[in-house]
Every structure is written in structure tokens, then in C-alpha cells.
Design a protein around this motif. Structure first.
Motif, PDB file in Angstrom:
ATOM      1  N   HIS A 156      22.309  17.659  86.814  1.00 18.90           N
ATOM      2  CA  HIS A 156      22.187  18.450  88.048  1.00 18.90           C
ATOM      3  C   HIS A 156      23.513  18.433  88.807  1.00 18.90           C
ATOM      4  CE1 HIS A 156      17.512  17.791  88.220  1.00 18.90           C
ATOM      5  NE2 HIS A 156      17.940  18.160  87.030  1.00 18.90           N
ATOM      6  N   ARG A 157      24.100  17.239  88.924  1.00 23.27           N
ATOM      7  CA  ARG A 157      25.344  17.070  89.665  1.00 23.27           C
ATOM      8  C   ARG A 157      26.503  17.788  88.964  1.00 23.27           C
ATOM      9  NH1 ARG A 157      28.362  11.353  89.528  1.00 23.27           N
ATOM     10  NH2 ARG A 157      30.214  11.797  90.789  1.00 23.27           N
ATOM     11  N   TYR A 158      26.583  17.625  87.655  1.00 19.83           N
ATOM     12  CA  TYR A 158      27.697  18.232  86.923  1.00 19.83           C
ATOM     13  C   TYR A 158      27.636  19.758  86.968  1.00 19.83           C
ATOM     14  CZ  TYR A 158      30.755  19.976  83.348  1.00 19.83           C
ATOM     15  OH  TYR A 158      31.727  20.702  82.711  1.00 19.83           O
ATOM     16  N   TYR A 159      26.452  20.323  86.759  1.00 23.13           N
ATOM     17  CA  TYR A 159      26.367  21.782  86.707  1.00 23.13           C
ATOM     18  C   TYR A 159      26.602  22.407  88.082  1.00 23.13           C
ATOM     19  CZ  TYR A 159      24.734  21.445  81.885  1.00 23.13           C
ATOM     20  OH  TYR A 159      24.649  21.186  80.541  1.00 23.13           O
ATOM     21  N   ALA A 160      26.257  21.706  89.161  1.00 26.94           N
ATOM     22  CA  ALA A 160      26.588  22.199  90.500  1.00 26.94           C
ATOM     23  C   ALA A 160      28.110  22.241  90.682  1.00 26.94           C
ATOM     24  CB  ALA A 160      25.948  21.307  91.559  1.00 26.94           C
ATOM     25  N   LEU A 161      28.770  21.205  90.149  1.00 28.41           N
ATOM     26  CA  LEU A 161      30.234  21.150  90.189  1.00 28.41           C
ATOM     27  C   LEU A 161      30.823  22.303  89.371  1.00 28.41           C
ATOM     28  CD1 LEU A 161      32.404  19.154  91.306  1.00 28.41           C
ATOM     29  CD2 LEU A 161      32.263  17.948  89.114  1.00 28.41           C
ATOM     30  N   LYS A 162      30.235  22.547  88.209  1.00 25.94           N
ATOM     31  CA  LYS A 162      30.743  23.602  87.333  1.00 25.94           C
ATOM     32  C   LYS A 162      30.581  24.980  87.980  1.00 25.94           C
ATOM     33  CE  LYS A 162      30.810  25.169  82.578  1.00 25.94           C
ATOM     34  NZ  LYS A 162      30.439  24.891  81.181  1.00 25.94           N
ATOM     35  N   ALA A 163      29.489  25.188  88.694  1.00 27.48           N
ATOM     36  CA  ALA A 163      29.294  26.473  89.376  1.00 27.48           C
ATOM     37  C   ALA A 163      30.442  26.739  90.345  1.00 27.48           C
ATOM     38  CB  ALA A 163      27.955  26.483  90.101  1.00 27.48           C
ATOM     39  N   ARG A 164      30.870  25.689  91.056  1.00 28.33           N
ATOM     40  CA  ARG A 164      31.996  25.855  91.998  1.00 28.33           C
ATOM     41  C   ARG A 164      33.268  26.220  91.241  1.00 28.33           C
ATOM     42  NH1 ARG A 164      30.408  20.951  94.558  1.00 28.33           N
ATOM     43  NH2 ARG A 164      32.409  19.954  94.123  1.00 28.33           N
ATOM     44  N   TRP A 165      33.519  25.554  90.112  1.00 25.65           N
ATOM     45  CA  TRP A 165      34.721  25.858  89.326  1.00 25.65           C
ATOM     46  C   TRP A 165      34.730  27.308  88.853  1.00 25.65           C
ATOM     47  CZ3 TRP A 165      33.847  21.086  85.704  1.00 25.65           C
ATOM     48  CH2 TRP A 165      34.196  19.911  86.391  1.00 25.65           C
ATOM     49  N   LEU A 166      33.542  27.786  88.503  1.00 25.62           N
ATOM     50  CA  LEU A 166      33.445  29.158  87.987  1.00 25.62           C
ATOM     51  C   LEU A 166      33.367  30.187  89.124  1.00 25.62           C
ATOM     52  CD1 LEU A 166      30.932  28.586  85.022  1.00 25.62           C
ATOM     53  CD2 LEU A 166      33.413  28.927  84.872  1.00 25.62           C
ATOM     54  N   GLY A 167      33.338  29.719  90.375  1.00 24.34           N
ATOM     55  CA  GLY A 167      33.268  30.623  91.519  1.00 24.34           C
ATOM     56  C   GLY A 167      31.920  31.309  91.647  1.00 24.34           C
ATOM     57  N   GLN A 193      35.602  11.057  87.951  1.00 22.73           N
ATOM     58  CA  GLN A 193      37.000  11.434  87.724  1.00 22.73           C
ATOM     59  C   GLN A 193      37.203  12.936  87.931  1.00 22.73           C
ATOM     60  OE1 GLN A 193      39.115   9.852  84.236  1.00 22.73           O
ATOM     61  NE2 GLN A 193      37.435   8.398  83.945  1.00 22.73           N
ATOM     62  N   LEU A 194      36.238  13.724  87.482  1.00 25.27           N
ATOM     63  CA  LEU A 194      36.338  15.167  87.662  1.00 25.27           C
ATOM     64  C   LEU A 194      36.294  15.539  89.141  1.00 25.27           C
ATOM     65  CD1 LEU A 194      34.116  16.459  84.742  1.00 25.27           C
ATOM     66  CD2 LEU A 194      36.510  17.078  85.128  1.00 25.27           C
ATOM     67  N   GLU A 195      35.424  14.894  89.890  1.00 26.46           N
ATOM     68  CA  GLU A 195      35.344  15.178  91.327  1.00 26.46           C
ATOM     69  C   GLU A 195      36.640  14.771  92.023  1.00 26.46           C
ATOM     70  OE1 GLU A 195      31.684  13.386  92.774  1.00 26.46           O
ATOM     71  OE2 GLU A 195      30.699  15.340  92.658  1.00 26.46           O
ATOM     72  N   ALA A 196      37.245  13.675  91.541  1.00 25.62           N
ATOM     73  CA  ALA A 196      38.502  13.214  92.145  1.00 25.62           C
ATOM     74  C   ALA A 196      39.622  14.224  91.900  1.00 25.62           C
ATOM     75  CB  ALA A 196      38.881  11.852  91.574  1.00 25.62           C
TER      76      ALA A 196
END
Length: 604
Positions: free
Chosen positions: A290-301, A598-601
Motif C-alpha cells: 500500500h505504502r509503496y504503490y502510493a509512492l509510485k503514484a506520486r512518481w508517475l504524477g 531509502q526510496l522515500e529518503a
């Protein structure tokens, strides 16, 4: 030295990634019509008859030395049958749509099933040997003590054993039961074609589009898959209904407490250990996927992710095909960095025709390492398309191959590794390759892409495979209540997707049918938790390696050489690890969390 090629392709496969290797199967047999293959089929028939005549009705009376001779004769039969079926099976997987190859495999599958029917007595009679006699024979100095782990596992099936007559019926019937439905599934999936923007593609190439850099190509691939899966969902529902019901009937007769119990017995793992793994992973869904895919959505705009975005490359990850020589060098350098011995064990796969890498019409999708028999060597099948994930797949399957080579020293009966440990070397090989790549990457964007790729692979290995396991558990439970319509199975699939992928996803029409193409549900019910078990185990092992555990390499090779000769608790003890401890699984999951940290950092 490897001999001539035995498959039909006149030239090795070529693409944008160089000349790809193809199998040389002559280490098994010179050709599909060779006198050697005919002679071995005849020899197998004679060995089976001699074995039954020598030992049927006499197992409980054998001395320790006679029991050792009996087991070694049985092992030779296993090797001969395994060599024959490995050869015709590997030829079939190279081109499942070739009617000649399909006929030879089907004919020999039926013939060897009939031929080995006289062996059915062996496990049944063996399990009737009194405990005191069994212990005395298997602890005697001139007896078969080294084979005891195999027969301890066999005797664990005693409560679930049927009469000799029923066991023989199930053996004879298998060729028109599960094996026939498995073959229907394989041939159906191999023959499927998908229309992607006017281009006709096979399933492997279409699935590969789901990780394309071009979002419109990902969407086109996903919609093409959905169209074809939806058109065929009735057939796939029939296959799953039949196999689940067949399993339920056999489980009822065998008095199996759950549909999963037989898998746990064959894996030599306690149900509570698997349950601890499953509970740890499902509880971690919010912290991981859940956390990773929310992060990925931001990366993909994007505010919301579509299913075709799940395996999308990052926008900063420049599209690049990795040619075969670079893929080989990357993996071999990583293996050599850990141990020159590991690289030496892997090298013949590239040099001697032990890998079939090209994507070809009719070829089985996915990837595998087939151990064949301990008197030969493994073969690796890939569908190499030059993606970074394909390099990791090479590292993974090469790990299996090395593991199978090392375990072969145990002999045919002891070499086979329970599924819970079978993923150890493969996932460890991936981790070595990833860490080697990460260490030499200095560009922040590339480092981010590499980290994200590894996190996604771990989520696919741990979260997704436990989600698949839950799907199977629910499917078999629902089938016990009656026939399942395609809509029923679709609904179960979507429940699992919502739980495991999290709230950031939307689901296109047709995605509910994506359970249809996953072969593990058909070929090996409840297999999939082994991937998560292996990933968690390797994460814990790798932490011990990074912490500088003394003699780690030697202990690691000892673990691989053990094959199926020792229980997982015994094999993990030298590393200070215990899979029955819930904290063991949390340690593995925390490594995934650490990579997400690490990715969030990198965002800051």
C-alpha cells in the motif's frame, strides 16, 4: 562436451540483444527417435518388473543391507524414468504447439504411467512396516541410514494412505485426471494470441508490455489480455473447478484436514510455520505494498494507479535493452564476487547449451530450471526480452541451477529440495546481482530506479505470492460448497487484489479474469507460498552475510548441498535462524521496509 542441437530451429534466436542460447539436449538423448531412448524405455520396463518380483510382499522382512540394495534399485528406476520424461518434456516446452512433440510426450507419459504401476506397492507396503522394525533397519551401520529423511517424509503420509487397490487406481487414472487438465491448460495458454493495436502477439510478449515505458502500450497490452482472458474464462473456470473438485475428493478419501495439508507434508514444513508467514505478510500489506504503490503514484504524477501501472518503469528510468552478453557478465560478476566456486558452477550453463533463452512461437511462457536427473544436469528455460527484470530472472534461474547441481551429490532420492528451501539459491542469486548493481551505481536517478525495481520484485515475490496463496485457499474453500461460476472466481480474485494492492488502484473491466493465466494454481496447488518463504529466508540469510557471520560461504554451500536430506530447522541453525519464530518473518519484511525508506529518503 555438448553435441549437436536436437530441436528444429535452424538458427539460434537473434534480437536486439545478441545471439541467444538454445538447449542442446543431447546430454539426455541424441534425438527423439534415437536407439538410446528406445533402449532405455525397454530397460525401464524390465527394471520395474524385476523390482516388483524381487521385493513385493517382502519389505518388512529385509535385512538392513537388503533394504539398502532395494532402495538403490528403486533409485535407479527413478533416474531412468526421470531421464526419459525430462527429455520429452523439455522438447515439448520448447514448442508446445508442435503436435509431434505433444504426441511423444503424451504417449510416453501414458506408457510410463502404465509401466510403473507395479511400483505402487512400494510406498504402501513400506508404510506398513512396524515402527520398531523401521527404526532398527534404518539405524543399522550396514543399512540405508542416509536415506532415512526420504522415508520419514514418506511415512508422514501413513495416516492419509489408501488401500493398495485404490492407490493403484489413482496412479493409473492420473494420466486422464490432473495431468490431462494440466496439459489442456498449457496448450491453451501457449496457443492464445492477443491483438495489440493491430499487431498479433503471444502471451509472453503481451505480458511484457505491462512493464513498457510507454503508458499507452501498457494499457493496450492490459486491455488485449483482458479481452482474450474474458473470452476464454469459461474454459479456465472449468479447469479450476475440475481440478479443485478432484483434489477435494482425493483429500476426503485421504482424510486430509485441509486442502493445503498435502502441500505442507510434501514441503516438510509445519502448517503453523506457513500460517505465521502468511499472517506476518498480510499484516504488513499497509507498510509494504500500500505504502509503496502510493509512492509510485506520486512518481508517475498520478492521483490513481491503473493495473497497467503496477509494473511500470519509473519516469526517470531511461528505456534500455540489455543485450545477452551484458546480462551474462552482470550475473556472473555478482556470483563471482560472492564466491569463485559459485561462478564456476554457473559457467557451464552458458557454455554447454544448458539455457534456452529466446522467445519463440509455441514456447512455454515464463522461466524455470529443470533439474532433470542427478546423473545429468539441469536445464534453464527463459523468455529473454532484454529488460532489467529479465537479468534478475536469469540470476534467479541460475541460482536454481547451481542449487540443483550441488544437491545432485545426494543422489536422486535425496537431491529434491522441499519447496520451502527450493527458492533459497535463486532468490539469493537475485540479491547478489541487485547488491552488485547498486554498489556500482552512482547516478541518483538510476539508483532510485534500481531500488524501486528491487522493491517491486520483493513485493511481487512476497506480497503477491501470499495474496495468490490466499486466493487459492478461498477458491478451494468456495469450491467445497459447490460449482463456481466464472463470476464467482472473478469476485474472489478481486477481493484479494483490493486487500493486497491497496486503495490507490483502480481496476479496468476484465482485470477480474487475470487469475486465468497463472500456471501455479493448475500445476502445483498452494506452491506459491514457497516464493515468499524463500524471499523471507534469503533476506534473513543476507542480513547474516552482511553482518559478517564467520564462514558464511561454506555454511551456505553446505545448505545447498544438503538438498532434501535435512529439515529446514537443522539447515538454518548454523546461521542462528529459526523459521518457527514469528520474529524471523518480521526480520525479512523489515528489509523490504528499509528499501522503501531509502526510496522515500531519495525524495527529499
Amino acid at each position: 562436451m555438448a553435441g549437436r542441437m536436437v530441436f528444429d530451429a535452424a538458427e539460434p534466436a537473434k534480437g536486439d540483444f545478441g545471439t541467444l542460447p538454445e538447449w542442446d539436449l543431447t546430454d539426455l538423448y541424441p534425438a527423439p527417435d534415437s536407439p538410446e531412448l528406445t533402449a532405455d524405455i525397454e530397460a525401464l520396463d524390465g527394471q520395474v518388473r524385476d523390482f516388483a518380483a524381487s521385493y513385493q510382499g517382502k519389505l518388512a522382512e529385509l535385512t538392513p543391507a537388503q533394504m539398502l540394495a532395494c532402495i538403490e534399485a528403486y533409485q535407479q528406476i527413478d533416474i531412468l524414468a526421470g531421464r526419459i520424461m525430462s527429455y520429452v518434456g523439455l522438447r515439448y516446452y520448447q514448442n508446445t504447439t508442435d503436435p509431434v512433440r505433444a504426441k511423444q510426450m503424451g504417449d510416453l507419459q501414458g506408457k510410463i504411467t502404465d509401466m510403473t504401476t507395479p511400483l505402487v506397492f512400494f510406498s504402501l507396503e513400506f508404510n506398513r512396516i512396524p515402527d520398531a522394525t523401521y527404526q532398527a533397519v534404518f539405524t543399522a551401520p550396514d543399512g540405508p541410514a542416509r536415506y532415512k529423511p526420504v522415508f520419514d517424509r514418506m511415512r508422514a503420509m501413513r495416516p492419509h494412505q489408501l488401500s493398495d487397490e485404490l492407490e493403484q487406481f489413482l496412479h493409473d487414472n492420473s494420466v486422464v485426471g490432473a495431468a490431462a487438465w494440466n496439459r489442456l491448460f498449457d496448450e491453451t495458454t501457449a496457443a492464445l494470441t492477443f491483438d495489440v493495436d493491430g499487431e498479433t502477439m503471444g502471451m509472453e510478449a503481451t505480458l511484457n508490455l505491462l512493464s513498457d515505458h510507454d503508458r499507452s502500450r501498457r494499457e493496450a497490452g492490459a486491455r488485449a489480455l483482458a479481452t482474450v482472458f474474458t473470452a476464454n474464462v469459461g474454459l479456465f473456470a472449468r479447469i479450476h473447478n475440475t481440478l479443485a473438485k478432484e483434489k477435494a475428493i482425493e483429500d476426503k478419501w485421504r482424510k486430509m484436514p485441509t486442502p493445503q495439508h498435502g502441500r505442507h507434508l510434501s514441503n516438510h514444513v509445519e502448517p503453523e510455520v506457513v500460517e505465521a508467514l502468511r499472517n506476518a505478510v498480510t499484516a504488513a500489506y499497509p507498510r509494504l505494498s500500500h505504502r509503496y504503490y502510493a509512492l509510485k503514484a506520486r512518481w508517475l504524477g498520478l492521483d490513481r494507479l491503473q493495473v497497467w501501472d503496477r509494473n511500470a518503469p519509473l519516469p526517470t528510468d531511461s528505456p534500455r535493452l540489455i543485450d545477452w552478453p551484458e546480462a551474462q557478465a552482470t550475473v556472473m560478476d555478482a556470483y563471482r564476487g560472492f564466491s569463485p566456486e559459485l561462478a564456476d558452477l554457473a559457467q557451464p550453463f552458458f557454455d554447454k547449451g544448458w539455457i534456452d533463452a529466446g522467445v519463440k512461437p509455441g514456447k512455454a511462457p515464463g522461466a524455470f530450471a529443470h533439474p532433470t536427473v542427478t546423473t545429468a544436469h539441469p536445464y534453464i528455460l527463459l523468455n529473454y526480452l532484454g529488460k532489467p527484470r529479465d537479468v534478475m530472472t536469469l540470476a534467479h534461474e541460475l541460482g536454481h541451477g547451481v542449487h540443483q547441481r550441488l544437491a545432485a551429490g545426494q543422489g536422486e532420492l535425496l537431491a529434491s529440495t522441499p519447496l520451502t528451501l527450493a527458492e533459497t539459491a535463486s532468490v539469493f542469486g537475485e540479491m547478489l546481482t541487485f547488491r552488485a548493481l547498486l554498489a556500482r551505481t552512482t547516478d541518483p536517478a538510476q539508483k532510485k530506479a534500481l531500488l524501486a525495481g528491487k522493491v517491486e520484485d520483493m513485493i511481487n515475490t512476497v506480497v503477491r505470492q501470499i495474496a495468490f496463496y490466499d486466493f487459492e485457499c478461498r477458491l478451494h474453500a468456495a469450491r467445497a460448497e459447490g460449482e463456481l461460476t466464472p463470476d464467482d472466481i472473478n469476485a474472489l480474485w478481486m477481493q484479494i487484489q483490493h486487500e493486497s494492492l491497496g486503495p490507490v488502484f483502480d481496476y479496468m473491466p476484465g482485470y477480474e479474469t487475470f487469475w486465468t493465466y497463472i500456471p501455479h494454481f493448475v500445476h502445483s496447488p498452494f506452491y506459491v507460498y514457497a516464493y515468499a518463504f524463500g524471499d523471507g529466508l534469503v533476506n534473513a540469510l543476507y542480513a547474516a552475510y552482511e553482518d559478517g557471520l564467520p564462514d558464511f560461504q561454506q555454511k551456505y554451500f553446505d545448505l545447498l548441498r544438503a538438498g532434501g536430506s535435512r529439515h529446514h530447522s537443522e539447515l538454518l541453525a548454523p546461521f542462528g535462524l529459526d523459521a518457527s519464530d514469528p520474529a524471523f518473518w518480521d526480520k525479512g519484511l523489515s528489509m523490504i521496509e528499509g528499501l522503501i525508506d531509502q526510496l522515500e529518503a531519495l525524495e527529499d
